[in-house]
Design a protein around this motif. Sequence first.
Motif, PDB file in Angstrom:
ATOM      1  N   ALA A  63     -20.580 -21.851 104.894  1.00 36.55           N
ATOM      2  CA  ALA A  63     -19.336 -22.632 104.926  1.00 36.55           C
ATOM      3  C   ALA A  63     -18.615 -23.004 106.316  1.00 36.55           C
ATOM      4  CB  ALA A  63     -18.212 -21.742 104.110  1.00 36.55           C
ATOM      5  N   ARG A  64     -19.572 -22.433 107.184  1.00 37.08           N
ATOM      6  CA  ARG A  64     -19.106 -22.818 108.613  1.00 37.08           C
ATOM      7  C   ARG A  64     -17.987 -21.802 109.094  1.00 37.08           C
ATOM      8  NH1 ARG A  64     -20.119 -29.307 109.214  1.00 37.08           N
ATOM      9  NH2 ARG A  64     -22.342 -29.242 108.766  1.00 37.08           N
ATOM     10  N   ARG A  65     -17.706 -20.618 108.431  1.00 35.92           N
ATOM     11  CA  ARG A  65     -16.803 -19.805 108.549  1.00 35.92           C
ATOM     12  C   ARG A  65     -16.947 -18.646 109.737  1.00 35.92           C
ATOM     13  NH1 ARG A  65     -15.573 -20.327 102.736  1.00 35.92           N
ATOM     14  NH2 ARG A  65     -16.961 -18.544 102.357  1.00 35.92           N
ATOM     15  N   ARG A  66     -18.285 -18.515 109.880  1.00 35.44           N
ATOM     16  CA  ARG A  66     -18.920 -17.668 110.984  1.00 35.44           C
ATOM     17  C   ARG A  66     -20.140 -18.092 111.546  1.00 35.44           C
ATOM     18  NH1 ARG A  66     -21.184 -13.623 109.217  1.00 35.44           N
ATOM     19  NH2 ARG A  66     -20.925 -12.346 110.908  1.00 35.44           N
ATOM     20  N   GLY A  67     -20.659 -17.481 112.645  1.00 40.76           N
ATOM     21  CA  GLY A  67     -21.838 -17.861 113.142  1.00 40.76           C
ATOM     22  C   GLY A  67     -21.671 -17.988 114.823  1.00 40.76           C
ATOM     23  N   ARG A  68     -22.648 -18.563 115.541  1.00 40.62           N
ATOM     24  CA  ARG A  68     -22.726 -18.769 116.747  1.00 40.62           C
ATOM     25  C   ARG A  68     -23.554 -19.915 117.174  1.00 40.62           C
ATOM     26  NH1 ARG A  68     -25.153 -18.044 121.841  1.00 40.62           N
ATOM     27  NH2 ARG A  68     -23.661 -17.256 123.200  1.00 40.62           N
ATOM     28  N   VAL A  69     -23.113 -20.671 117.957  1.00 37.56           N
ATOM     29  CA  VAL A  69     -23.874 -21.808 118.593  1.00 37.56           C
ATOM     30  C   VAL A  69     -23.639 -21.810 120.047  1.00 37.56           C
ATOM     31  CG1 VAL A  69     -21.638 -23.432 118.286  1.00 37.56           C
ATOM     32  CG2 VAL A  69     -23.838 -24.321 118.572  1.00 37.56           C
ATOM     33  N   SER A  70     -25.243 -22.331 120.734  1.00 34.21           N
ATOM     34  CA  SER A  70     -25.264 -22.654 122.058  1.00 34.21           C
ATOM     35  C   SER A  70     -25.082 -24.080 122.574  1.00 34.21           C
ATOM     36  CB  SER A  70     -26.136 -21.641 122.661  1.00 34.21           C
ATOM     37  OG  SER A  70     -27.208 -21.866 121.949  1.00 34.21           O
ATOM     38  N   LEU A  71     -24.251 -24.512 123.502  1.00 32.30           N
ATOM     39  CA  LEU A  71     -24.377 -25.833 124.039  1.00 32.30           C
ATOM     40  C   LEU A  71     -24.841 -25.653 125.508  1.00 32.30           C
ATOM     41  CD1 LEU A  71     -23.734 -28.765 123.732  1.00 32.30           C
ATOM     42  CD2 LEU A  71     -21.295 -28.450 124.359  1.00 32.30           C
ATOM     43  N   VAL A  72     -25.423 -26.392 125.979  1.00 31.17           N
ATOM     44  CA  VAL A  72     -25.832 -26.626 127.403  1.00 31.17           C
ATOM     45  C   VAL A  72     -25.511 -28.219 128.028  1.00 31.17           C
ATOM     46  CG1 VAL A  72     -28.307 -27.044 126.917  1.00 31.17           C
ATOM     47  CG2 VAL A  72     -27.399 -26.172 129.362  1.00 31.17           C
ATOM     48  N   THR A  73     -24.828 -28.136 129.191  1.00 32.91           N
ATOM     49  CA  THR A  73     -24.475 -29.544 129.460  1.00 32.91           C
ATOM     50  C   THR A  73     -24.492 -29.394 131.238  1.00 32.91           C
ATOM     51  OG1 THR A  73     -23.150 -31.557 129.478  1.00 32.91           O
ATOM     52  CG2 THR A  73     -22.020 -29.189 129.280  1.00 32.91           C
ATOM     53  N   SER A  74     -24.112 -30.431 131.902  1.00 36.78           N
ATOM     54  CA  SER A  74     -24.099 -30.615 133.212  1.00 36.78           C
ATOM     55  C   SER A  74     -22.574 -30.133 133.289  1.00 36.78           C
ATOM     56  CB  SER A  74     -24.240 -31.865 133.881  1.00 36.78           C
ATOM     57  OG  SER A  74     -23.285 -32.938 133.324  1.00 36.78           O
ATOM     58  N   PRO A  75     -22.237 -29.575 134.615  1.00 36.23           N
ATOM     59  CA  PRO A  75     -20.947 -29.281 135.040  1.00 36.23           C
ATOM     60  C   PRO A  75     -19.807 -30.446 134.984  1.00 36.23           C
ATOM     61  CG  PRO A  75     -22.301 -28.198 136.493  1.00 36.23           C
ATOM     62  CD  PRO A  75     -23.177 -29.205 135.667  1.00 36.23           C
ATOM     63  N   LEU A  76     -20.371 -31.649 135.219  1.00 36.40           N
ATOM     64  CA  LEU A  76     -19.581 -32.859 135.577  1.00 36.40           C
ATOM     65  C   LEU A  76     -19.154 -33.293 133.991  1.00 36.40           C
ATOM     66  CD1 LEU A  76     -18.031 -34.907 137.017  1.00 36.40           C
ATOM     67  CD2 LEU A  76     -20.137 -36.274 137.227  1.00 36.40           C
ATOM     68  N   LEU A  77     -20.308 -33.468 133.379  1.00 33.64           N
ATOM     69  CA  LEU A  77     -20.074 -33.655 131.753  1.00 33.64           C
ATOM     70  C   LEU A  77     -18.872 -32.612 131.058  1.00 33.64           C
ATOM     71  CD1 LEU A  77     -23.088 -35.230 130.377  1.00 33.64           C
ATOM     72  CD2 LEU A  77     -20.950 -36.336 130.776  1.00 33.64           C
ATOM     73  N   ALA A  78     -19.012 -31.353 131.434  1.00 31.48           N
ATOM     74  CA  ALA A  78     -18.153 -30.411 130.620  1.00 31.48           C
ATOM     75  C   ALA A  78     -16.734 -30.707 131.320  1.00 31.48           C
ATOM     76  CB  ALA A  78     -18.668 -29.067 131.229  1.00 31.48           C
ATOM     77  N   GLN A  79     -16.620 -30.966 132.506  1.00 31.49           N
ATOM     78  CA  GLN A  79     -15.237 -31.417 132.817  1.00 31.49           C
ATOM     79  C   GLN A  79     -14.786 -32.523 132.377  1.00 31.49           C
ATOM     80  OE1 GLN A  79     -14.848 -32.193 137.078  1.00 31.49           O
ATOM     81  NE2 GLN A  79     -12.569 -31.931 136.873  1.00 31.49           N
ATOM     82  N   ALA A  80     -15.533 -33.553 132.569  1.00 31.31           N
ATOM     83  CA  ALA A  80     -15.122 -35.207 132.257  1.00 31.31           C
ATOM     84  C   ALA A  80     -15.015 -35.381 130.760  1.00 31.31           C
ATOM     85  CB  ALA A  80     -16.104 -36.057 132.663  1.00 31.31           C
ATOM     86  N   MET A  81     -15.552 -34.711 129.951  1.00 35.69           N
ATOM     87  CA  MET A  81     -15.696 -35.154 128.450  1.00 35.69           C
ATOM     88  C   MET A  81     -15.367 -34.059 127.525  1.00 35.69           C
ATOM     89  SD  MET A  81     -18.544 -38.041 128.102  1.00 35.69           S
ATOM     90  CE  MET A  81     -18.249 -39.564 129.048  1.00 35.69           C
ATOM     91  N   LEU A  82     -16.078 -32.713 127.960  1.00 29.20           N
ATOM     92  CA  LEU A  82     -16.254 -31.954 126.754  1.00 29.20           C
ATOM     93  C   LEU A  82     -15.395 -30.794 126.537  1.00 29.20           C
ATOM     94  CD1 LEU A  82     -20.241 -31.215 126.900  1.00 29.20           C
ATOM     95  CD2 LEU A  82     -18.781 -32.680 125.247  1.00 29.20           C
ATOM     96  N   ALA A  83     -14.567 -30.661 127.577  1.00 29.87           N
ATOM     97  CA  ALA A  83     -13.572 -29.290 127.423  1.00 29.87           C
ATOM     98  C   ALA A  83     -12.464 -29.571 126.469  1.00 29.87           C
ATOM     99  CB  ALA A  83     -12.798 -29.178 128.701  1.00 29.87           C
ATOM    100  N   PRO A  84     -11.787 -30.724 126.348  1.00 24.94           N
ATOM    101  CA  PRO A  84     -11.068 -31.018 125.256  1.00 24.94           C
ATOM    102  C   PRO A  84     -11.841 -30.931 123.711  1.00 24.94           C
ATOM    103  CG  PRO A  84     -11.258 -33.068 126.479  1.00 24.94           C
ATOM    104  CD  PRO A  84     -11.833 -31.860 127.203  1.00 24.94           C
ATOM    105  N   VAL A  85     -12.823 -31.620 123.927  1.00 26.23           N
ATOM    106  CA  VAL A  85     -13.718 -31.571 122.557  1.00 26.23           C
ATOM    107  C   VAL A  85     -13.925 -30.382 121.857  1.00 26.23           C
ATOM    108  CG1 VAL A  85     -15.667 -32.549 121.584  1.00 26.23           C
ATOM    109  CG2 VAL A  85     -14.589 -34.057 123.024  1.00 26.23           C
ATOM    110  N   LEU A  86     -14.529 -29.453 122.985  1.00 27.66           N
ATOM    111  CA  LEU A  86     -14.675 -28.107 122.496  1.00 27.66           C
ATOM    112  C   LEU A  86     -13.556 -27.501 122.124  1.00 27.66           C
ATOM    113  CD1 LEU A  86     -17.501 -27.112 125.096  1.00 27.66           C
ATOM    114  CD2 LEU A  86     -17.688 -27.987 122.639  1.00 27.66           C
ATOM    115  N   ALA A  87     -12.257 -27.631 122.732  1.00 24.37           N
ATOM    116  CA  ALA A  87     -11.087 -27.007 122.257  1.00 24.37           C
ATOM    117  C   ALA A  87     -10.715 -27.351 120.784  1.00 24.37           C
ATOM    118  CB  ALA A  87     -10.017 -27.179 123.018  1.00 24.37           C
ATOM    119  N   ARG A  88     -10.859 -28.467 120.685  1.00 23.39           N
ATOM    120  CA  ARG A  88     -10.683 -28.708 119.142  1.00 23.39           C
ATOM    121  C   ARG A  88     -11.544 -28.233 118.263  1.00 23.39           C
ATOM    122  NH1 ARG A  88      -9.002 -33.829 121.954  1.00 23.39           N
ATOM    123  NH2 ARG A  88     -11.247 -34.578 121.738  1.00 23.39           N
TER     124      ARG A  88
END
Length: 300
Positions: A63-88
């Motif tokens: 049901a996606r209520r628990r678990g763990r997931v790992s994501l790898v990306t570049s520092p620039l993409l983490a800042q430019a695009m992913l930070a707010p997406v991961l917060a949501r």
Amino acid sequence: MHLSPSALSVLVSGLERELGAKLFDRTTRRLEPTVLGREMLARTERLLGEVDDVVRDARDLMARRRGRVSLVTSPLLAQAMLAPVLARFARRHPGIELGLADVPPEQILRRVRVGEADLGVGTFDQEDPGVVQTVLHRDTLMLACAPEHPWRGRAEVAWAALAGEPLIVLNRGSGLRRLVDRTLAAAGVEWHPAFEVEQVATAIALVQAGLGVSPLPTWALAVSGASRALTVVPLVRPRVHRSVVVLRAAERSLSPAAQALHDHLVAQTPAMRRAGRLPASRTSGGRARGISRQEGPPGD
């Protein structure tokens, strides 16, 4: 257990024969567990409780209520695009533990392929049979120039016009550098870099200082901080695009938590496109001003 008394009696008798010991003392009036029977009953209750826990945990995972997931990306993409997406994502799935590794871009593909990360987000030169890629965003290369550069106000600049210009590029080995090398070669431009740098932030600072011009992706410019403005001019003939993709290992199933993040990233592509878009007032000729210095993200 949904067993009749007679069926249960047969089951208990068979277990006693298997053990070679009595589980119950039987009389005409009552049935009383032996010491062994009481010990087995306590252990069986604990085991059944653990089975219930396992089933409950499995249902939570599915049901996606628990678990763990790992994501790898570049520092620039983490800042430019992913930070707010991961917060949501974290707000929508508070029970899922999210791990993020920001690494040099050349490490992303390998980490996903060998299972060190569930998902990766990056830009890649070519297809790899070991991974499945889903496009999140298509980016465009633009030319960053100093505010006083003669090309300020131009609607566009052809790649061939870069011959003789002092070019500031990322180091060899960068995917962006390989793309720039191929495009200049196809345009027939013979060139030698004025500067080769590791960080996009360094390239932007050198451009601001008037030491050259630099072909850079739109999203790298869009997330620049507010310092002195740059002129940003569209590069044409050809227009060069790159795809930002999310990738997963081709022969490994995603966990429910990883699938939830994958689906979330794909669903968030409109927000990513908005984050990587230059405002209309910031491009040359009425469309390219006000891009300023980036304060810290690494290259590519």
